[in-house]
Enzyme design. Structure first.
Site, short mmCIF file in Angstrom:
data_model
loop_
_atom_site.label_atom_id
_atom_site.label_comp_id
_atom_site.label_asym_id
_atom_site.label_seq_id
_atom_site.Cartn_x
_atom_site.Cartn_y
_atom_site.Cartn_z
N PRO A 2 0.82 -1.21 0.00
CA PRO A 2 0.00 0.00 0.00
C PRO A 2 0.86 1.27 0.00
CG PRO A 2 -0.14 -1.15 2.11
CD PRO A 2 0.71 -1.99 1.23
N GLU A 3 0.47 2.21 -0.82
CA GLU A 3 1.15 3.50 -0.86
C GLU A 3 0.23 4.54 -0.24
OE1 GLU A 3 3.06 4.26 -4.66
OE2 GLU A 3 3.16 2.13 -5.11
N LYS A 58 3.13 6.72 4.81
CA LYS A 58 2.43 5.44 4.80
C LYS A 58 2.13 4.93 6.20
CE LYS A 58 5.28 4.24 0.84
NZ LYS A 58 6.18 3.22 0.30
N ARG A 256 14.13 -2.58 -8.32
CA ARG A 256 12.67 -2.51 -8.34
C ARG A 256 12.17 -2.53 -9.79
NH1 ARG A 256 10.42 -0.65 -3.60
NH2 ARG A 256 8.59 -1.67 -4.46
#
Ligand SMILES: [Zn+2]
Length: 269
Positions: A2-3, A58, A256
């Site tokens: 989740p961002e 976050k 990434r």
């Protein structure tokens, strides 16, 4: 993972469901989720109402009457609102019993999430929150520009650095670069002042639009739990073609997965 928009959606959903409920007991089925002593955690939360739920980057901040704790969902953490008699999953790690008979359960398959008691008033100045940079919405342009000037690494990687800007993860970093027609491997220090201003605007717009889309799901959470994940219209991340129909390329940038359009994102400054 989740961002910022997903965590904001979790925040709003929890606010809708558990605000002003009192925590009557807490159970630690997998204690390492708690950063610090579990007895201290218990003493700090028991017999207190949840008076506010805030967010910074976050992180979720649960404010109680006399104390506060923070919660980071990391990869796959989520909250469930259950009935007492509901089956307890082996992935339910922390259970808060509420005074209305419901339970708030923290569920995390990967067990990477953490909760920690923080000072009610000064938590923003304590670890780990004091390490966070500003969110794109209220970032001081000069400050961000100076941070980028110091970094010769790819802009995509810098966008993931929570000490520069808080709240952006891999998905939105890819989307922001696309929206700016910017090659993700562009060294951060090559961005001009004008481009840094544009970056903050684009990042705010993309996050705000995702928050709005998440907002539509607040009332429709089911027993699947509250993880804030919802279907956002993405332009490059995990896509095959960009909105203009060009083939998306996937490369690794600093370990990434990075999706970009080689046609639209030629700009390297
Ligand atoms: Zn394209």
């Amino acid at each position: 993972m989740p961002e910022l928009p997903e965590v904001e959606t979790v925040r709003r959903t929890l606010e809708h469901l558990i605000l002003n409920k009192e925590i009557v007991d807490v159970h630690f089925l997998y204690p390492p989720i708690i950063d610090g002593d579990i007895n201290t955690f218990k003493e700090n939360v028991i017999h207190q109402k949840i008076t506010a739920i805030e967010r910074l980057g976050k992180y979720l901040i649960f404010k109680l009457e006399k104390s506060a704790f923070i919660s980071h969902l990391r990869m796959e953490g989520k909250y469930l609102i259950c009935q007492k008699e509901d089956h307890i999953s082996r992935h339910d790690h922390i259970i808060f019993e509420l005074d209305d008979g419901h339970e708030l359960r923290y569920h995390d398959v990967r067990k990477f999430g953490r909760m920690k008691i923080v000072d009610y008033y000064t938590y923003q100045k304590q670890l780990p929150l004091c390490q966070l940079g500003p969110e794109p919405f209220n970032a001081d342009f000069q400050q961000v520009y100076q941070q980028l000037k110091k970094r010769h690494i790819p802009i995509k990687t810098v966008l993931l650095d929570q000490s520069v800007l808080a709240g952006i993860g891999n998905i939105y970093a890819n989307e922001i670069c696309y929206q700016m027609n910017l090659h993700p491997e562009t060294p951060a220090n090559r961005l001009t002042k004008k481009r840094v201003q544009e970056l903050l605007k684009v990042a705010s717009d993309i996050l705000n639009s995702a928050i709005e889309q998440g907002g539509t799901t607040i009332h429709s959470f089911s027993s699947n739990g509250i993880d804030g994940l919802f279907q956002v219209q993405l332009k490059v991340h995990m896509q095959h073609t960009c909105p203009l129909g060009h083939d998306i390329k996937k490369i690794m940038v600093h370990g990434r997965g990075t999706y970009y359009c080689p046609v639209c994102q030629k700009a390297r400054r």
